[in-house]
Scaffold this motif. Structure first.
Motif, short mmCIF file in Angstrom:
data_model
loop_
_atom_site.label_atom_id
_atom_site.label_comp_id
_atom_site.label_asym_id
_atom_site.label_seq_id
_atom_site.Cartn_x
_atom_site.Cartn_y
_atom_site.Cartn_z
N GLN A 50 35.98 -13.78 34.11
CA GLN A 50 35.07 -12.77 34.64
C GLN A 50 35.88 -11.55 35.04
O GLN A 50 36.21 -11.36 36.21
N PRO A 51 36.22 -10.70 34.07
CA PRO A 51 37.16 -9.60 34.34
C PRO A 51 36.67 -8.58 35.35
O PRO A 51 37.46 -8.04 36.13
N ILE A 52 35.36 -8.28 35.35
CA ILE A 52 34.87 -7.26 36.26
C ILE A 52 34.90 -7.77 37.70
O ILE A 52 35.30 -7.05 38.63
N GLN A 53 34.51 -9.03 37.90
CA GLN A 53 34.59 -9.63 39.23
C GLN A 53 36.05 -9.73 39.68
O GLN A 53 36.35 -9.67 40.87
N GLU A 54 36.95 -9.88 38.71
CA GLU A 54 38.38 -9.96 39.04
C GLU A 54 38.87 -8.66 39.68
O GLU A 54 39.72 -8.69 40.57
N ALA A 65 36.86 4.62 34.95
CA ALA A 65 35.72 5.23 35.64
C ALA A 65 35.99 5.36 37.14
O ALA A 65 35.69 6.40 37.75
N MET A 66 36.57 4.34 37.75
CA MET A 66 36.88 4.40 39.18
C MET A 66 37.96 5.43 39.46
O MET A 66 37.94 6.09 40.51
N TRP A 67 38.93 5.56 38.54
CA TRP A 67 39.97 6.58 38.72
C TRP A 67 39.37 7.98 38.70
O TRP A 67 39.68 8.82 39.55
N LEU A 68 38.48 8.25 37.73
CA LEU A 68 37.83 9.55 37.66
C LEU A 68 37.00 9.82 38.91
O LEU A 68 37.04 10.92 39.48
N VAL A 83 33.95 -1.21 42.06
CA VAL A 83 33.15 -1.28 40.84
C VAL A 83 31.67 -1.05 41.13
O VAL A 83 30.94 -0.44 40.34
N ASP A 84 31.18 -1.55 42.28
CA ASP A 84 29.76 -1.50 42.57
C ASP A 84 29.25 -0.09 42.82
O ASP A 84 28.04 0.14 42.83
#
Length: 345
Positions: A156-160, A216-219, A303-304
């Motif tokens: 689960q890469p996104i949860q990671e 996306a989080m970096w931007l 991420v959220d």
């Protein structure tokens, strides 16, 4: 040269390393760090191959820790260590020790690794698969100045990524972050060429690819604008679009190899953005052993907080209002920091 040792100890392994170097005429000097690879039997070959290729740039002692599953209760209660020592051409430009741990030795891998570390040299631990929830608290991770994980290799890469944000410790990094270094460099350079105010952005890439979320989080963290995550067929990252005061800025890579940078009043430019192999990613991470503050800031954004858009569907609304950045790289609004220029690692 290869030396096989069965039911051995760390002292015997060190002795075998000395004998191997004498046999092939390879001195111990010149190795700049110790790389500890934690993996399973299935992925050991690929991980070791990547490490050997990276050793051309970073000569190192590579310790491969493979935790073997014992079948019977008797075997699980008995500690056993098998080793394979490789020196010379079989170990790249350094030397390699493959450690297979059985039984109770699995729970004390740090005791096996510690006597084999190069003296007065930095230690890097790379979990090729099955990284711990908190790498810095892991017994092996506690030995290292740099801890490398790979969210893409998890189920689960996104949860990671969320777990990495909760347990982040200076020195942690992830190969999913390393994969987007060329993208960050190109986007930062594009905004430096044409100073403007960015109002929103969209990152497009295949589903369950943590590199897309990290970009996306970096931007979002650097520009202080809402960013939408859009799903595409891939491969990997496919496009970044930024709405700005000078028009739309687009970096599009549909084939995973060659990208096109489009900006208003400028001709389209072809940019080489080939997807890199693991050895190149690992070599990049070994170039720097200091904490990566930009990676930490991207993780902290979360991420959220990203808007998500499926293929062919409108983007989900986010709670944030669009805010124009003073320039290409403002700090997150929550920190109330002055605007800075975006800086790729």
């Amino acid at each position: 040269m290869k030396i096989d040792l069965t039911e051995t100890t760390a002292s015997k392994i060190n002795k075998a390393l000395v004998e191997g170097r004498r046999a092939v005429g390879t001195p111990a000097i010149g190795m700049v760090l110790t790389l500890v690879i934690v993996t399973d039997e299935e992925n050991a070959y690929d991980a070791l191959k990547a490490a050997n290729e990276a050793s051309r740039e970073h000569p190192s002692r590579t310790l491969v820790v493979i935790k073997r599953v014992s079948r019977s209760p008797r075997d699980r209660a008995k500690a056993r260590l098998d080793a394979e020592v490789r020196v010379g051409t079989d170990a790249g430009t350094g030397e390699t020790v493959v450690l297979r741990l059985y039984g109770e030795a699995i729970d004390h891998a740090q005791s096996v690794v510690l006597p084999l570390l190069l003296p007065d040299a930095p230690v890097v631990v790379w979990w090729a698969v099955n990284a711990p929830l908190n790498p810095a608290k892991d017994p092996l991770g506690a030995l290292a100045q740099r801890r490398v994980t790979d969210a893409y290799a998890s189920e689960q890469p996104i949860q990671e990524l969320s777990a990495r944000a909760e347990t982040y410790t200076p020195g942690d990094t992830d190969l999913s972050w390393t994969r987007i270094t060329p993208w960050r460099s190109m986007l930062a350079a594009a905004l430096d060429q044409a100073p403007c105010s960015v109002t929103s952005a969209e990152v497009e890439g295949e589903e369950f690819n943590p590199s897309c979320e990290l970009l996306a989080m970096w931007l979002a963290s650097r520009l202080n604008v809402p960013v939408t995550r859009k799903v595409s067929a891939g491969p990997g990252l496919t496009a970044v679009r930024m709405e700005s005061s000078i028009g739309t800025i687009v970096l599009d890579r549909p084939d995973g190899s060659l990208a096109t940078l489009s900006m208003r009043n400028q001709p389209d430019r072809a940019v080489a953005l080939k997807r890199r192999v693991t050895s190149e990613l690992l070599a990049e991470e070994l170039r720097r052993l200091d904490p990566d503050d930009i990676y930490a800031a991207a993780l902290e954004y979360g991420v959220d907080r990203l808007g998500h858009q499926a293929e062919g569907k409108p983007a989900e609304k986010t709670s944030e209002e669009p805010a124009a950045a003073d320039n290409a790289s403002a700090k997150p609004a929550a920190k109330k920091a002055p605007a800075k220029k975006a800086a790729a690692k």
